[in-house]
Design an enzyme around this catalytic site. Sequence first.
Site, mmCIF file in Angstrom:
data_model
loop_
_atom_site.group_PDB
_atom_site.id
_atom_site.type_symbol
_atom_site.label_atom_id
_atom_site.label_comp_id
_atom_site.label_asym_id
_atom_site.label_seq_id
_atom_site.Cartn_x
_atom_site.Cartn_y
_atom_site.Cartn_z
ATOM 1 C CG ASP A 91 -2.022 1.033 1.126
ATOM 2 O OD1 ASP A 91 -2.316 1.468 -0.001
ATOM 3 O OD2 ASP A 91 -2.593 1.394 2.164
ATOM 4 C CE1 TYR A 130 -0.125 8.947 4.218
ATOM 5 C CE2 TYR A 130 2.175 9.643 4.220
ATOM 6 C CZ TYR A 130 0.893 9.738 4.732
ATOM 7 O OH TYR A 130 0.637 10.618 5.765
ATOM 8 C CG HIS A 190 -4.220 10.570 2.724
ATOM 9 N ND1 HIS A 190 -5.245 10.432 3.636
ATOM 10 C CD2 HIS A 190 -3.348 9.548 2.990
ATOM 11 C CE1 HIS A 190 -5.020 9.379 4.405
ATOM 12 N NE2 HIS A 190 -3.875 8.828 4.035
ATOM 13 N NE ARG A 195 4.775 13.900 10.861
ATOM 14 C CZ ARG A 195 4.184 13.145 9.956
ATOM 15 N NH1 ARG A 195 3.792 11.927 10.275
ATOM 16 N NH2 ARG A 195 3.977 13.605 8.732
ATOM 17 C CD GLU A 236 -5.798 4.687 4.712
ATOM 18 O OE1 GLU A 236 -5.288 5.466 5.523
ATOM 19 O OE2 GLU A 236 -5.144 3.896 4.006
ATOM 20 C CD GLU A 290 -5.456 2.878 -0.173
ATOM 21 O OE1 GLU A 290 -4.587 2.351 -0.917
ATOM 22 O OE2 GLU A 290 -5.356 2.934 1.066
ATOM 23 C CG ASP A 317 -5.455 -0.092 3.777
ATOM 24 O OD1 ASP A 317 -5.463 -1.267 4.187
ATOM 25 O OD2 ASP A 317 -4.589 0.739 4.095
ATOM 26 N NE ARG A 346 -7.357 6.381 9.655
ATOM 27 C CZ ARG A 346 -6.645 6.317 8.548
ATOM 28 N NH1 ARG A 346 -5.362 6.001 8.606
ATOM 29 N NH2 ARG A 346 -7.198 6.530 7.373
ATOM 30 C CD GLN A 395 -2.550 4.633 10.660
ATOM 31 O OE1 GLN A 395 -3.779 4.603 10.573
ATOM 32 N NE2 GLN A 395 -1.775 5.198 9.748
ATOM 33 C CE LYS A 449 -3.155 2.350 7.332
ATOM 34 N NZ LYS A 449 -4.021 3.059 6.370
ATOM 35 C CB THR A 467 -7.025 -4.890 2.344
ATOM 36 O OG1 THR A 467 -6.091 -4.384 3.305
ATOM 37 C CG2 THR A 467 -7.055 -3.962 1.138
ATOM 38 C CD GLU A 492 -7.528 12.500 4.470
ATOM 39 O OE1 GLU A 492 -7.023 13.405 3.782
ATOM 40 O OE2 GLU A 492 -7.750 11.348 4.027
#
Length: 399
Positions: free
Chosen positions: A116, A118, A123, A132, A189, A191, A221, A225, A228, A241, A245, A346
Amino acid sequence: MTWLELAEDHPFGVHNLPLCSFGRECAEWVGVRIGDRILNLAGAESLGLVDAGGSLDGETTLNRFLAEGRPTWTRLREQLTGLFSDSRQREKVEPLLFEVGEVRLGLPFDVADYVDFYSFEQHARNLGKLFRPGMEPLLPNWKHLPVGYHGRAGTVVVSGTEIPRPWGQRKRPDDAAPTYGPSERLDIEAELGFVVGVSSGGAVPVDEFREYVYGAVIVNDWSARDLQAWEYQPLGPFTGKSFRTSVSPWVVSLDALDAARVPGPVQEPGVLPYLQGRAHHGYDIRLEVTWNGTVVSRPPFAGMYWTPAQQLAHLTVNGAFARTGDLYASGTISGASPEETGSFIERTWNGAQPVRLSDGSSRSFLLDGDTVTISATAPGVDGAAVAFGEVTGTVVQEL
């Protein structure tokens, strides 16, 4: 044009022809979708209607066919277009057709490996701000290489498979120590995943992308969270994760997506030579995410920063083999607005801005019993859309 009774702009018309694995009673075959029906490809090959090098007979997944390579892929597509366009073939073809609603759809290929990426800047910036805060959202390497991680091939499931809520370690902000229990921040997610057909002996150059990759599927996916956030530093995603999937049952060929190709993004700073090439292009594909029947976002794939060809080149640059049945996913597809984000962390800004569903309820993260469906379409020839179908999953209580 086709002798089947389809609208000229049907999204599963002869311009599409996605492949699948399907079954009825105790039998299972590989097939191709045309309209709302599926053609048994092994039956068609046994009658001499198509020639896939004998790769369809007795097969329940597409792997053997995928390994045949582009000349066989192209020949089969041309032959299928002829079958569905020539009314003289109707009498032979119709007995091999099954209604989509009367069969079960399986995982279309055995997943050899799963990676997978990124690769959507918006995103990455959003998650950087959330995970962060107060720091630069993009890490120093992000614009120099396609960041990715290895997942677990054995937990890739087909659309419709229930999703058990995962358990693991999580540490709430006010907790003195981590605790063990079910995820409280279960997410999705949205994708696209690219399916490798031909095995490589090593590095795959950007411009050989089409020789190795057959096509694409929709990917969800699923992501825990809270698990994670606690585990991902310094080595990245793991149990948050790797539990499930989901992929759509239809594999849409790159040939069907030719009309959807768009120029790749301008990449600054410039990338290293192994990531350069004429195949640096993206696809104008629009996804739609529904949460318990309410449309909550429409992520645009055309905004991808690292293209599928660059991802494959980076995946293999160290000499790692690409194998038939490898699946590599794009990473979460997110645009500039909340309504274009491909994850709920998000869309709700980590729960601070819940979304209201059509039944009047509000959501930040997934509850048991919630159903998420992701669909996708791309522009095809003469204005007809190319449909990917959908990938659906319902969250159930933990195992």
